[in-house]
Design a protein around this motif. Sequence first.
Motif, mmCIF file in Angstrom:
data_model
loop_
_atom_site.group_PDB
_atom_site.id
_atom_site.type_symbol
_atom_site.label_atom_id
_atom_site.label_comp_id
_atom_site.label_asym_id
_atom_site.label_seq_id
_atom_site.Cartn_x
_atom_site.Cartn_y
_atom_site.Cartn_z
ATOM 1 N N ASN A 84 0.871 -1.185 0.000
ATOM 2 C CA ASN A 84 0.000 0.000 0.000
ATOM 3 C C ASN A 84 0.905 1.231 0.000
ATOM 4 N N LEU A 85 1.309 1.671 -1.194
ATOM 5 C CA LEU A 85 2.262 2.777 -1.292
ATOM 6 C C LEU A 85 1.724 4.054 -0.664
ATOM 7 N N LYS A 86 0.446 4.296 -0.818
ATOM 8 C CA LYS A 86 -0.130 5.517 -0.271
ATOM 9 C C LYS A 86 -0.028 5.551 1.240
ATOM 10 N N GLU A 87 -0.246 4.409 1.876
ATOM 11 C CA GLU A 87 -0.257 4.335 3.335
ATOM 12 C C GLU A 87 1.119 4.084 3.929
ATOM 13 N N HIS A 88 1.924 3.241 3.269
ATOM 14 C CA HIS A 88 3.149 2.750 3.886
ATOM 15 C C HIS A 88 4.388 3.580 3.594
ATOM 16 N N ARG A 89 4.283 4.625 2.804
ATOM 17 C CA ARG A 89 5.454 5.485 2.567
ATOM 18 C C ARG A 89 5.751 6.371 3.772
ATOM 19 N N SER A 90 4.892 6.377 4.757
ATOM 20 C CA SER A 90 5.112 7.168 5.970
ATOM 21 C C SER A 90 4.999 6.258 7.185
ATOM 22 N N GLY A 91 5.370 6.805 8.349
ATOM 23 C CA GLY A 91 5.279 6.050 9.586
ATOM 24 C C GLY A 91 6.573 5.412 10.027
ATOM 25 N N PHE A 92 7.657 5.600 9.245
ATOM 26 C CA PHE A 92 8.950 5.049 9.639
ATOM 27 C C PHE A 92 9.485 5.782 10.878
ATOM 28 N N PRO A 93 10.282 5.105 11.689
ATOM 29 C CA PRO A 93 10.889 5.770 12.845
ATOM 30 C C PRO A 93 11.760 6.954 12.442
ATOM 31 N N ASP A 94 11.915 7.884 13.371
ATOM 32 C CA ASP A 94 12.625 9.123 13.087
ATOM 33 C C ASP A 94 14.116 8.915 12.847
ATOM 34 N N LEU A 95 14.745 8.078 13.671
ATOM 35 C CA LEU A 95 16.200 7.928 13.651
ATOM 36 C C LEU A 95 16.606 6.521 13.244
ATOM 37 N N ILE A 96 17.814 6.425 12.745
ATOM 38 C CA ILE A 96 18.417 5.109 12.523
ATOM 39 C C ILE A 96 19.829 5.159 13.083
ATOM 40 N N ARG A 97 20.160 4.150 13.890
ATOM 41 C CA ARG A 97 21.491 4.068 14.488
ATOM 42 C C ARG A 97 22.210 2.880 13.848
ATOM 43 N N PHE A 98 23.422 3.153 13.334
ATOM 44 C CA PHE A 98 24.209 2.112 12.695
ATOM 45 C C PHE A 98 25.290 1.611 13.642
#
Length: 572
Positions: free
Chosen positions: A498-512
């Motif tokens: 669901n590209l319309k719905e799932h392109r957002s909602g990712f966490p703010d940060l990523i730690r490597f």
Amino acid sequence: MSPSESPGQRLRAADLDNPLYYLENMETVVNWVRHHHGDLLTAEERGRLDGFGRLSVSARALLTRMVMRTGELFRAGKLRYPELPEPESVGLAELLSTGWVKSVEWVTIDELFRLFTLAELRPALADRLTDLGHSPAMPKGRMKALLADHLDEIDLADWLPEQGNDLVRLGHMALFDRIRLMFFGNLRQSWSDFVLVELGYQQYEEVPFTPESRAFQRREDVDCYLTMHHCREWLDEGRAAEDVWLQVPAATENSWLTSRRDRLLLELGRQAERQGNRELALAALTQSGHREARLKQLRLLERMKRFEEAWTIADQWQTGELSDAEVQGLARILKRLARKVGEPMPTMAQAPAPDEFLITVPFTGAPVELAVQQHLWQDHQPVFYVENTLINALFGLLCWDVIFAPVPGAFFHPFHVGPADLTREDFVPRRRELLDTALANLEGDGYRRMIVDTYQRKQGLANPFVNWHVVTGDLLELALDCMPARHLQALFRRLLNNLKEHRSGFPDLIRFMPHEKDPGQRYEMIEVKGPGDRLQDHQRRWLAFFAQQGIAARVCYVRWQDASESVLDPSL
């Protein structure tokens, strides 16, 4: 581009330093449609467009200005455009003589009050108002309402003799609307969206435009879209849904038009229910293939107490491919229906509680996400504020050629940031084979080089998934070092659900954590929540997905530090 240039040349947007840039852009639109859609125009329409090119510069520019404005009726004396090479009266005379505009003798009450000021109307209408037993010293709205009860049309020569020869009506707006539709692919965008903007500030991917890639293959396709557009306008005006229903075009084999018909039926169903016509609403929602129509159909059947019918449909539907929001909505409906029809209560999968931690940081006035990024950063474990940009960019770079494939109805002109059907229900089905081929690269070792090569070759080109300002080369390399291909495969598959719905909602940060031995533990995603903030539904769904896939993700709750407190980070 002037009308004399080759229509096959690469289109370019006009330079805003040119005072007649809007005319140049209009000529670009006309030439593009004339070249690529000429077979969908009648001989009369083609001749009319050829005539547009033979007008003088002043007449073409004045006509363009009038087309861009609201309405079709104008006061000639109010047409003032100092950038024209000749006086407006000269261009207007040419447009009158060639039939692009016509003189107006009669107007409606609405047109009269839209075009003239209260100061002009009061002396002109004083005698009429007095004869009706009213004083002319009344507000404009009250005056209009009063006269509307007694008059339909007004003879300007009789009512406003000084203005009798000053009104003109623009002709051939239907042709300009048809051109606008074939260029933009919709009638939502106005002429100003192209004619009055500078498009050269960003670069666009070149997509081959062939007869086979057109959304409109027949003139009837254009007519069908125009009819659906009028139906939507009638719904917006509040007309009876049953009257609009009679005008909805029949189903078509054109998949691009089908998706628009599905959306129209969805809105018609909503309107019919609001107006109390539930049977019509149900018929419209049942015929609509829009994914939002399915849940609405079931809820409507519930309200109509047709529980057995709703249960049968819902029970069959749950075996299909659903987005997370649909799974959640369907589960709630099945739970309610089970009690009504005496079926066993369906089991609801419970999402695991997200992993959480709390930190206390000094308040500096910076956004809370940046404060946490700075607080957690370590040289051997860098933290980036990416939110929705990184995963989308990795997908956009891997699937670049699929995104810009010349699928019918995806691209209408050379100035698209991305395909016009990107958030439509049929985006993935129409590209299924291409997408499967692109994602299959993640099963080998070549995907990394493909993504980096695309990043370098396409640098700066507009792509709806790639934010060039955020995704740097260093960030991209680090992400590819730390994020396993199997995780990317899972993330991209969910995006496509669901590209319309799932392109957002990712966490703010990523730690490597590139030095971790386990390839699956070299990064984690962190959703930041400041004081008083809480997780949204779409964020919870992503976190549940991460847990299911074994992707490390946590929620960081933030408390601002008092001056007397020391900072303690229990996560380190």
